[in-house]
Scaffold this motif. Structure first.
Motif, PDB file in Angstrom:
ATOM      1  N   ALA A   1      38.417  36.476  43.633  1.00 64.62           N
ATOM      2  CA  ALA A   1      37.909  36.352  44.999  1.00 64.62           C
ATOM      3  C   ALA A   1      37.703  37.747  45.573  1.00 64.62           C
ATOM      4  O   ALA A   1      38.593  38.595  45.485  1.00 64.62           O
ATOM      5  CB  ALA A   1      38.885  35.567  45.868  1.00 64.62           C
ATOM      6  N   GLY A   2      36.537  37.977  46.167  1.00 66.59           N
ATOM      7  CA  GLY A   2      36.269  39.286  46.748  1.00 66.59           C
ATOM      8  C   GLY A   2      34.811  39.463  47.081  1.00 66.59           C
ATOM      9  O   GLY A   2      33.995  38.541  46.953  1.00 66.59           O
ATOM     10  N   ASN A   3      34.448  40.674  47.480  1.00 65.71           N
ATOM     11  CA  ASN A   3      33.054  40.984  47.795  1.00 65.71           C
ATOM     12  C   ASN A   3      32.967  42.476  48.099  1.00 65.71           C
ATOM     13  O   ASN A   3      33.974  43.193  48.128  1.00 65.71           O
ATOM     14  CB  ASN A   3      32.572  40.170  49.003  1.00 65.71           C
TER      15      ASN A   3
ATOM     16  N   ASP B   1      34.830  33.908  55.341  1.00 66.34           N
ATOM     17  CA  ASP B   1      33.597  33.134  55.279  1.00 66.34           C
ATOM     18  C   ASP B   1      32.560  33.765  54.366  1.00 66.34           C
ATOM     19  O   ASP B   1      31.667  33.074  53.856  1.00 66.34           O
ATOM     20  CB  ASP B   1      33.008  32.941  56.686  1.00 66.34           C
ATOM     21  N   ASN B   2      32.629  35.083  54.153  1.00 64.93           N
ATOM     22  CA  ASN B   2      31.671  35.697  53.225  1.00 64.93           C
ATOM     23  C   ASN B   2      32.369  36.325  52.015  1.00 64.93           C
ATOM     24  O   ASN B   2      31.840  37.240  51.389  1.00 64.93           O
ATOM     25  CB  ASN B   2      30.788  36.729  53.935  1.00 64.93           C
ATOM     26  N   THR B   3      33.545  35.824  51.728  1.00 62.53           N
ATOM     27  CA  THR B   3      34.218  36.201  50.486  1.00 62.53           C
ATOM     28  C   THR B   3      33.692  35.319  49.360  1.00 62.53           C
ATOM     29  O   THR B   3      33.572  34.101  49.521  1.00 62.53           O
ATOM     30  CB  THR B   3      35.740  36.031  50.617  1.00 62.53           C
ATOM     31  N   LEU B   4      33.370  35.928  48.249  1.00 59.69           N
ATOM     32  CA  LEU B   4      32.818  35.205  47.108  1.00 59.69           C
ATOM     33  C   LEU B   4      33.940  34.824  46.145  1.00 59.69           C
ATOM     34  O   LEU B   4      34.878  35.589  45.923  1.00 59.69           O
ATOM     35  CB  LEU B   4      31.791  36.063  46.376  1.00 59.69           C
TER      36      LEU B   4
END
Length: 745
Positions: free
Chosen positions: A691-693, A704-707
């Motif tokens: 999980a991250g970005n 909400d915009n973590t991939l």
């Protein structure tokens, strides 16, 4: 009389009373004047590698039957068991040593990563194979053996500590002989004096596996080559009756003789067995030959020592009736065992510590890593820790010690021997990646290291890499004190890399960049677990469009200068697939125009990896957090994600930004004894959750915009590095298959 050991005065009194009592009862041992009421007994132990654990089973039966042994001789593993027995070990102690020893560690040399200096731990960073070759004017230089015997000799010294200062093997609790082979002349060499641990190791130095041992000007290897069953040697020591234990090697059947290696092994076995039979022919009707039924039990099957010991016990019990004729009364046997115990010494009190250094380093480098034990009883645990610390320097072939009497003083001598294939070393490595859709890359690297440049341990290193990312690197590492705490480290690097520009998961352009960087760093090491360094760095870089439409061309060049600091902590056991320990680093770089930089900004980053293993299960959690701050240009995007374990499923370096945050949880399951065909390497099945970005500004960071992404994989822990075959999937329908060879951390 001077007291040399703990409670020496009281021990002397007990010794005197004990001798007088035995003389009065007529029960003193044969080698001390045994009355003619029993014959003297010699024990002959053959070589056989792990098969030699059967010797312990036979000795246990001799102990149960109260059979005193007056002389012992052994070859190879027989010398190990025989030497320990001759030092006064009981049958139970022998069993415990043979079956609880970590043979995989004893039959290896490389210090565990936890014991290596922090500098040596940095050698693992990259994708180089963990094997070094020497190099000199004549070309490549290979080690004298796959194993130098460091760990084995230290273990043997611990086991025989109660007799460590005995030089004459006739003065051991049981007189002893070890058999080795002079590799120059081919003659059998009978070792009857010197250091007992060294004699045992020399007898077991199988050619090509163990490095030969130099003793008294002769180069010695495994005694099995010349005399695997030393019958006549024990007879010459004075034994009337021999108990001979032969665990020699069986011949291979025809269906296993299909390779040159197998045929060569068979030839050697024929020669060894023929010489052993010549010794068997010397036995008389009064002697007892014990040949345990070991079948195809291998000489390398040290994980099965308990089984071999039981087979030795079973065979000895089959001959129990004949052996029983050699039994003595319980009183006499107890007196015999007491006599052996009286010949074992207490813990020696050290008068002086000396360093015998055979390397280019100053002896003060070794002394700085030694605890001064002068005036105190020998602290073996501390000494072994000090030796491990010195050996962790990884420029020595062996680091060992001896305790001896000299003019009434007890001296502890620590000896260091530099690597015979050094001080110049080469290592090679390969890294490759393929997505099974036509995109592939590879790099091949070579590293040259010259150690011991000066007395403090200065070191020069150069690396060259070809392939997808050509690279040149050079550095000089200079410790500033004998303990190697403080150092300076000037470095130069040139790197050429490719990077892609993506739109909706599709690569639309590719750029090539060049970076040249010069830095001067210095700092302090903390033991072998940590380091803090600061430095100044100056770099020049440029980037050009390599593939893509001209409208995407954003060619640029820049000159950057910075001051930086970094703290690192490293206790992981290995870099390929960590099983335990942690790796942590926290760094900051400040780029400033007044240092000559084109831009002013700061970069800070944190890396953390923790490994934990239970049986066949290993779990890693792994974090990367980094950010740019005070960016006055607005055009710098230094961080990227994409690729295996970097948001699996996304293309390598698909995502760019000014802020980076990613966490992973990896699980590995070792699949028993399955191996990659031909390479003999462990295989694991695993999965990852990621999980991250990367983000352009702090305000956009959020759940909400973590991939989210993940992978499943099979990995082979090969000699060239971990080989992953993986499938990754990420948000937005991202999918990718990976063939990856090299380090991922």
């Amino acid at each position: 009389m001077r007291c040399r050991t703990f409670e020496i005065c009281s021990t002397f009194t007990v010794l005197s009373i004990g001798i007088l009592a035995m003389l009065a009862s007529g029960s003193i041992g044969a080698q001390e004047g045994e009355p003619a009421d029993r014959p003297t007994i010699g024990l002959v132990l053959s070589g056989g590698g792990a098969r030699g654990a059967a010797h312990v089973g036979v000795i246990k039966v001799l102990d149960e039957l109260r059979i005193p042994v007056d002389y012992v001789a052994g070859t190879s593993m027989g010398a190990i068991v025989g030497g320990l027995y001759a030092s006064g070990m009981t049958a139970g102690e022998l069993e415990n040593v043979i079956e609880t020893a970590d043979w995989s560690a004893l039959l290896s040399d490389r210090p565990s990563r936890a014991q290596r200096s922090f500098r040596r731990k940095s050698d693992d960073v990259g994708f180089l194979v963990d094997f070094e070759l020497g190099i000199d004017n004549s070309g490549l230089v290979f080690p004298g053996g796959l194993i130098q015997g460091q760990n084995l000799e230290l273990a043997l010294k611990r086991f025989v500590l109660p007799t460590i200062s005995v030089d004459d093997f006739n003065a051991l609790p049981i007189p002893f002989r070890a058999v080795a082979t002079d590799i120059v002349t081919g003659e059998a060499v009978i070792l009857d004096s010197g250091d007992l641990a060294t004699a045992m190791r020399a007898s077991m130095s199988a050619p090509g596996i163990f490095k030969p041992v130099r003793v008294g000007g002769r180069i010695l290897v495994d005694g099995g080559v010349a005399n695997n069953l030393p019958v006549q040697i024990v007879r010459d020591m004075g034994a009337d009756i021999l108990i001979v234990v032969d665990v020699g090697f069986p011949l291979l059947p025809e269906n296993q003789l299909e390779s040159a290696l197998a045929v060569t092994k068979q030839m050697l076995t024929i020669l060894i067995n023929a010489r052993a039979q010549d010794q068997v022919a010397l036995l008389t009707s009064n002697d007892i030959l014990i040949s345990p039924d070991l079948g195809d039990f291998g000489s390398q099957d040290f994980q099965r020592t308990a089984e071999a010991r039981m087979l030795g016990t079973e065979k000895a019990y089959e001959l129990k009736e004949k052996l029983a004729h050699l039994s003595v009364s319980n009183e006499k046997y107890l007196a015999y065992r007491d006599q052996l115990g009286l010949k074992r010494q207490g813990v020696p009190i050290i008068d002086q510590v000396v360093v015998e250094n055979e390397s280019r380093l100053s002896p003060k480098v070794i002394e700085a890593r030694l605890t001064d034990q002068a005036g105190d009883p020998l602290d073996l645990d501390q000494l072994e820790a000090d030796v491990a610390n010195i050996y962790g320097f990884d420029t020595f072939e062996t680091v060992t010690y001896d305790v001896f009497e000299d003019s009434g003083d007890t001296t502890l001598a620590v000896r260091t021997t530099e690597k015979s294939w050094g001080p110049n070393y080469l290592r090679f490595g390969i890294n490759l990646e393929d997505d099974f859709e036509g995109a592939s890359s590879y790099n091949v690297a070579a590293r040259f290291t010259r150690t011991e440049v000066n007395k403090l341990g200065g070191e020069f290193r150069a690396e060259v890499q070809i392939g997808e990312s050509p690279r040149l690197f050079a550095e000089f590492y200079q410790p500033l004190d004998y303990a190697s705490r403080w150092f300076i480290n000037p470095r130069f690097e040139y790197l050429r890399e490719s990077s892609g520009l993506f739109s909706d998961g599709q690569q639309i352009a590719q750029f090539r960049s060049n970076l040249a960087e010069l830095s001067l760093e210095g700092g302090r090491q903390f033991g072998n677990w940590g380091e803090f360094r600061i430095g100044l760095t100056r770099s020049h870089s440029d980037a050009d469009l390599f593939i893509g439409t001209p409208s995407l061309d954003d060619s640029a060049s820049s000159d950057l200068a910075s001051i930086s600091s970094r703290f690192a902590y490293d206790t992981i056991d290995r870099f390929a697939i960590p099983k335990s320990g942690a790796n942590f680093s926290l760094g900051w770089s400040g780029f400033r125009e007044n240092l000559g930089s084109d831009a002013t900004f700061d970069i800070a980053g944190l890396f953390f990896l923790k490994a934990k293993t239970w049986g066949n299960h290993t779990v890693l959690h792994w974090w990367d957090i980094a950010s740019i701050a005070n960016d006055q240009t607005g055009g710098i995007t230094p961080f990227s994600l994409g690729g295996l374990f970097k948001l699996s499923g996304y293309a390598p370096d698909e995502l760019f930004g000014k802020r980076l945050g990613i966490g992973r949880l990896l699980y590995y399951y070792r699949l028993g004894d399955q191996r990659l065909p031909g390479l003999g390497t462990p295989m694991y099945l695993g999965t990852s959750i990621e999980a991250g970005n990367v983000w352009q500004d702090s305000d956009s960071i959020g759940l909400d915009n973590t991939l989210f992404a993940g992978s499943v994989f099979i990995v082979f822990d090969t000699l060239l590095g971990p080989l992953y075959i993986a499938y990754g999937a990420g948000e937005g329908g991202r999918q990718s298959a990976y063939l990856f060879l090299g380090q991922t951390f």
